[in-house]
Design a protein around this motif. Structure first.
Motif, PDB file in Angstrom:
ATOM      1  N   TYR A 306     -52.570   7.296  14.316  1.00  0.00           N
ATOM      2  CA  TYR A 306     -51.321   7.802  13.743  1.00  0.00           C
ATOM      3  C   TYR A 306     -50.417   6.677  13.275  1.00  0.00           C
ATOM      4  O   TYR A 306     -49.716   6.825  12.265  1.00  0.00           O
ATOM      5  N   GLY A 309     -52.093   5.979  10.017  1.00  0.00           N
ATOM      6  CA  GLY A 309     -51.920   7.075   9.074  1.00  0.00           C
ATOM      7  C   GLY A 309     -50.539   7.101   8.451  1.00  0.00           C
ATOM      8  O   GLY A 309     -50.385   7.412   7.265  1.00  0.00           O
ATOM      9  N   LEU A 310     -49.520   6.759   9.226  1.00  0.00           N
ATOM     10  CA  LEU A 310     -48.155   6.736   8.695  1.00  0.00           C
ATOM     11  C   LEU A 310     -47.956   5.605   7.695  1.00  0.00           C
ATOM     12  O   LEU A 310     -47.016   5.637   6.900  1.00  0.00           O
ATOM     13  N   CYS A 373     -57.523  10.943  12.910  1.00  0.00           N
ATOM     14  CA  CYS A 373     -56.313  11.760  13.083  1.00  0.00           C
ATOM     15  C   CYS A 373     -56.626  13.248  13.202  1.00  0.00           C
ATOM     16  O   CYS A 373     -55.784  14.031  13.656  1.00  0.00           O
ATOM     17  N   TRP A 408     -47.721  10.801  16.537  1.00  0.00           N
ATOM     18  CA  TRP A 408     -48.490  11.986  16.145  1.00  0.00           C
ATOM     19  C   TRP A 408     -47.557  13.076  15.622  1.00  0.00           C
ATOM     20  O   TRP A 408     -47.833  13.701  14.590  1.00  0.00           O
ATOM     21  N   TYR A 411     -46.502  12.133  12.171  1.00  0.00           N
ATOM     22  CA  TYR A 411     -47.623  12.326  11.250  1.00  0.00           C
ATOM     23  C   TYR A 411     -47.742  13.801  10.851  1.00  0.00           C
ATOM     24  O   TYR A 411     -47.986  14.135   9.681  1.00  0.00           O
ATOM     25  N   SER A 416     -46.439  10.625   4.940  1.00  0.00           N
ATOM     26  CA  SER A 416     -46.462   9.294   5.530  1.00  0.00           C
ATOM     27  C   SER A 416     -45.103   8.642   5.341  1.00  0.00           C
ATOM     28  O   SER A 416     -44.191   9.223   4.730  1.00  0.00           O
ATOM     29  N   ILE A 422     -49.557  14.182   3.389  1.00  0.00           N
ATOM     30  CA  ILE A 422     -50.718  14.190   4.271  1.00  0.00           C
ATOM     31  C   ILE A 422     -51.327  15.583   4.194  1.00  0.00           C
ATOM     32  O   ILE A 422     -50.687  16.573   4.559  1.00  0.00           O
TER      33      ILE A 422
END
Length: 488
Positions: A306, A309-310, A373, A408, A411, A416, A422
């Motif tokens: 996470y 992912g961000l 994720c 999380w 996310y 993001s 996302i």
């Protein structure tokens, strides 16, 4: 060239292939869920055993219970059950063709072909990889949920089941009626105490329609626990191109890291292949290995996922190349996770952690952050929240793990930190997005998802820490908040 029995001898010399007569194999195992992990793990171990000239009556019969499984069946059967596995060692990639699968049951509503396959006396093991979320566990209680619609449907129609567990019950019933001993049910999913969980699902479903059969299963059927491990990315154009680079035209190639591990209880009343000869560990301490792997490896994946992912990072090895994310992972593992993992036989936990860091950093694997994720609503309770609870019970600091949970939540807002969208990435995505939006204004709302967090929302210390961290992530961004965590 296209894979088939007829073209095996024509493969390039650097492609390993079965060194045994596939025509002499007979199925002893039905495996439900023939995705990439199974085909790079259990099937490879069996291929190794067959290459030793042993266990040729333990070949695999593939199976599935979802309509999508039919696509895998079509792809593999078109290649005589063959497919390629490419090991992504940074020093040198290698390719081999796996020949341990000799058939694939038709995928059909009501699962009659699967039930018939499992009813054959030659089948002595039924194994499963149906994903972590496929065991109908009530997240509030951590036990089997008899009220799930899929379970209720099978309970009402036990002769035409749609779930893997319903099909297993029907096959066991048929075997008992014909005087054939029961098979062993071997879970190969990444679920804590997976044998017990599978037993609860099978017996719990049987109890709803046939309590006497459920009692018989409890007494007569073995459900050994196991721990499985191998990083296996999804297959896409890159993976198919890799197979082609070895001169293989394969509709279902698998890529994976070189490392693999399989630890099992030796509880197979109907017999088993001699897998100890090809590296499988049989032990009474499976739970120790399992806890180590789930907390350190799977928890570690969530920790980097996470945060990366961000930041729109695409691959796990790129996340590990980010000095801050790597340090963030290392600190949580060292100070919050390793101290709560029980000792594991013949294993140094610090060495295992270093192995995990190395495996995550392998650039050839190209494991996507999006895959890591995925399905947090099922994975977080097993991989992260259990560690938070253990830290709290032992009076240990778990700031980093709570920060992971805040990341999380951020996310799941659906964008993001650059503002990029996302795409939905969880079976419960709509619920998570809605809850994340509530949590932006009132962070405690995220912890109130009791099906995920249990009673953590009632812990004032956790709520206060999570609130401060999530507010800080929104106000200053994940980079600044992680930097503060790293400096103490």
């Amino acid at each position: 060239m296209t894979l088939s029995n007829d073209t095996l001898s024509e493969l390039p010399a650097d492609v390993a292939r079965p060194g045994y007569d596939r025509a002499a194999l007979t199925p002893g195992i039905v495996h439900i869920g023939c995705g990439n992990f199974h085909r790079a793990h259990q099937a490879v171990y069996l291929d190794d055993l067959f290459n030793l000239g042993e266990g040729h009556d333990w070949a695999l019969m593939g199976a599935g219970v979802r309509p999508g499984d039919a696509k895998m069946r079509d792809a593999v059967l078109a290649q005589d059950g063959l497919y390629s596995v490419i090991e992504l060692d940074p020093a040198a990639k290698s390719a081999r063709v796996i020949g341990s699968m000799v058939g694939f049951a038709e995928v059909a509503s009501g699962n009659a072909p699967l039930i018939a396959a499992m009813s054959q006396p030659s089948v002595r093991i039924v194994s499963l990889t149906v994903t972590e979320g496929g065991y109908y566990i009530d997240p509030k209680t951590g036990t089997f949920s008899p009220t799930h619609p899929d379970i209720q449907a099978d309970a009402a129609n036990p002769d035409h089941p749609e779930t893997a567990f319903g099909a297993i019950i029907a096959a066991l019933k048929a075997r008992r009626a014909s005087g054939v001993p029961p098979f062993t049910v071997m879970c190969c999913d990444n679920v804590p105490h997976n044998g017990h969980v599978t037993r609860d699902a099978v017996c719990g479903l049987a109890e709803l329609s046939d309590p006497e059969l459920s009692a018989w299963i409890k007494t007569n059927v073995a459900f050994p626990n196991s721990m499985v491990d191998r990083i296996t990315p999804a297959t896409g154009p890159r993976e198919r191109a890799l197979a082609q680079s070895f001169g293989i035209e394969d509709a279902a190639p698998v890529t994976c890291e070189p490392f693999r591990q399989w630890v099992m209880e030796d509880n197979f009343p109907a017999g088993r292949p001699a897998l100890e000869k090809v590296g499988v560990t049989f032990t009474d301490a499976v739970d120790r290995f399992e806890t180590m792997k789930i907390r350190i490896l799977n928890g570690g994946h969530a920790i980097i996922a996470y945060a990366a992912g961000l930041r729109d990072i695409e691959y796990a090895h790129e996340a590990m190349a980010d000095d801050q994310i790597r340090a963030y992972l290392d600190k949580i593992e060292t100070t919050e996770i390793l101290p709560i993992v029980p000792p594991v036989p013949d294993t140094d936990l610090n060495d295992y952690k270093q192995l995990i860091l190395s495996r995550f950093s392998n650039p050839e694997v190209a494991d996507t952050i999006r895959r890591l994720c995925h399905d947090g609503s099922n994975r977080q309770p097993k991989f992260i929240i259990t560690s938070i609870s253990d830290c709290l019970a032992q009076g240990r600091d778990c700031t980093g793990l709570i920060l992971e949970s805040a990341l999380w939540c951020r996310y799941c807002y659906g964008t993001s930190e650059t503002g990029a969208e996302i795409a939905p990435n969880d079976p419960n995505w709509d619920r998570l997005v809605a809850q994340s939006k509530l949590a932006k204004e009132r962070p405690a709302a995220w912890l109130e998802m009791s099906e995920i967090y249990g009673d953590l929302a009632e812990n004032a210390e956790v709520v206060a820490k999570f609130t401060a961290l999530l507010n800080d992530v929104w106000a200053r961004g994940s980079h600044s908040v992680i930097a503060d965590y790293l400096t103490g």
